[in-house]
Design an enzyme around this catalytic site. Structure first.
Site, PDB file in Angstrom:
ATOM      1  N   CYS A   1       0.866  -1.186   0.000  1.00 33.45           N
ATOM      2  CA  CYS A   1       0.000   0.000   0.000  1.00 33.45           C
ATOM      3  C   CYS A   1       0.900   1.232   0.000  1.00 33.45           C
ATOM      4  O   CYS A   1       2.066   1.153  -0.402  1.00 33.45           O
ATOM      5  CB  CYS A   1      -0.985  -0.022   1.165  1.00 33.45           C
TER       6      CYS A   1
ATOM      7  N   ASN B   1       2.252   1.532   4.404  1.00 36.35           N
ATOM      8  CA  ASN B   1       2.535   0.263   5.104  1.00 36.35           C
ATOM      9  C   ASN B   1       2.222   0.346   6.603  1.00 36.35           C
ATOM     10  O   ASN B   1       2.879  -0.286   7.427  1.00 36.35           O
ATOM     11  CB  ASN B   1       3.995  -0.201   4.875  1.00 36.35           C
TER      12      ASN B   1
ATOM     13  N   CYS C   1      -1.496   0.847   7.417  1.00 36.90           N
ATOM     14  CA  CYS C   1      -2.933   0.532   7.540  1.00 36.90           C
ATOM     15  C   CYS C   1      -3.314  -0.708   6.733  1.00 36.90           C
ATOM     16  O   CYS C   1      -3.557  -1.775   7.272  1.00 36.90           O
ATOM     17  CB  CYS C   1      -3.800   1.715   7.095  1.00 36.90           C
ATOM     18  N   ARG C   2      -3.401  -0.556   5.407  1.00 34.59           N
ATOM     19  CA  ARG C   2      -3.991  -1.619   4.585  1.00 34.59           C
ATOM     20  C   ARG C   2      -3.096  -2.827   4.407  1.00 34.59           C
ATOM     21  O   ARG C   2      -3.533  -3.970   4.629  1.00 34.59           O
ATOM     22  CB  ARG C   2      -4.382  -1.056   3.212  1.00 34.59           C
ATOM     23  N   SER C   3      -1.835  -2.617   3.997  1.00 40.65           N
ATOM     24  CA  SER C   3      -1.018  -3.807   3.712  1.00 40.65           C
ATOM     25  C   SER C   3      -0.611  -4.583   4.972  1.00 40.65           C
ATOM     26  O   SER C   3      -0.539  -5.816   4.909  1.00 40.65           O
ATOM     27  CB  SER C   3       0.188  -3.473   2.823  1.00 40.65           C
TER      28      SER C   3
ATOM     29  N   ASP D   1      -8.018   3.970   1.058  1.00 41.25           N
ATOM     30  CA  ASP D   1      -7.099   4.395   2.111  1.00 41.25           C
ATOM     31  C   ASP D   1      -7.904   4.917   3.312  1.00 41.25           C
ATOM     32  O   ASP D   1      -8.626   5.902   3.177  1.00 41.25           O
ATOM     33  CB  ASP D   1      -6.224   5.513   1.528  1.00 41.25           C
TER      34      ASP D   1
END
Ligand code: 4NP
Length: 155
Positions: A9, A12, A14-16, A123
């Site tokens: 993401c 690095n 939150c999402r990934s 995001d």
């Protein structure tokens, strides 16, 4: 042979990291052998733990991501991993721009493996709190779809 997967993401945090934690948990449950890591295309948060809001939301669903630390995508990742899976179209096009011509990895959108219509994991960083639940829903679906794909490939 077990596939190596890098979730990517922007920050690095939150999402990934969430995708790394969910995919690791589900792969273990299903007995699918994978090497899993995550990274960001940006460098702002290198060395940081995941965002506290994401740690909390993931923990509520049984995923511990608190031990992870952010890192940036490196040149060697394009050779080290079989799959670089981007969380949104912007990360995906950044990876394609960075990729060396003789890369050995497949660069895909993570949610391309999901059954759902949505292709991008939004995001959640600047949004209100419920963005994290939405992201986890999408990630769980993407992880299930990716594991189906890996099982099909090795059948
Ligand atoms: P992520 O979210 O890409 O899911 O980790 C973000 C975290 C931090 C920033 C942007 C996105 N930032 O600009 O600092």
């Amino acid at each position: 042979m077990s596939a190596k997967v890098l979730l990517v993401c922007l920050g690095n945090i939150c999402r990934s990291p969430a995708a790394e934690g969910v995919l690791r948990h589900k792969a273990r449950e299903r007995g699918v052998k994978l090497t899993i890591d995550s990274a960001g295309t940006g460098a702002w948060h290198v060395g940081d733990p995941p965002d506290a809001r994401m740690i909390k939301a993931a923990a509520k669903r049984g995923y511990d991501i608190s031990y992870q630390r952010a890192r940036q995508v490196e040149f060697s990742d394009f050779y080290e991993f079989d799959y670089l899976l981007a969380m949104d179209l912007s990360n995906h096009s950044n990876l394609l721009e960075m990729a060396p011509p003789n890369r050995s990895c497949d660069i895909r959108l993570f949610l391309d493996f999901s059954d759902g219509e949505v292709r991008e994991t939004p995001d959640p960083y600047y949004g209100s709190g419920d963005g994290f639940e939405r992201v986890l829903d999408l990630i769980e679906s993407g992880a299930d779809g990716f594991l189906n794909h890996v099982e099909d490939e090795s059948a």
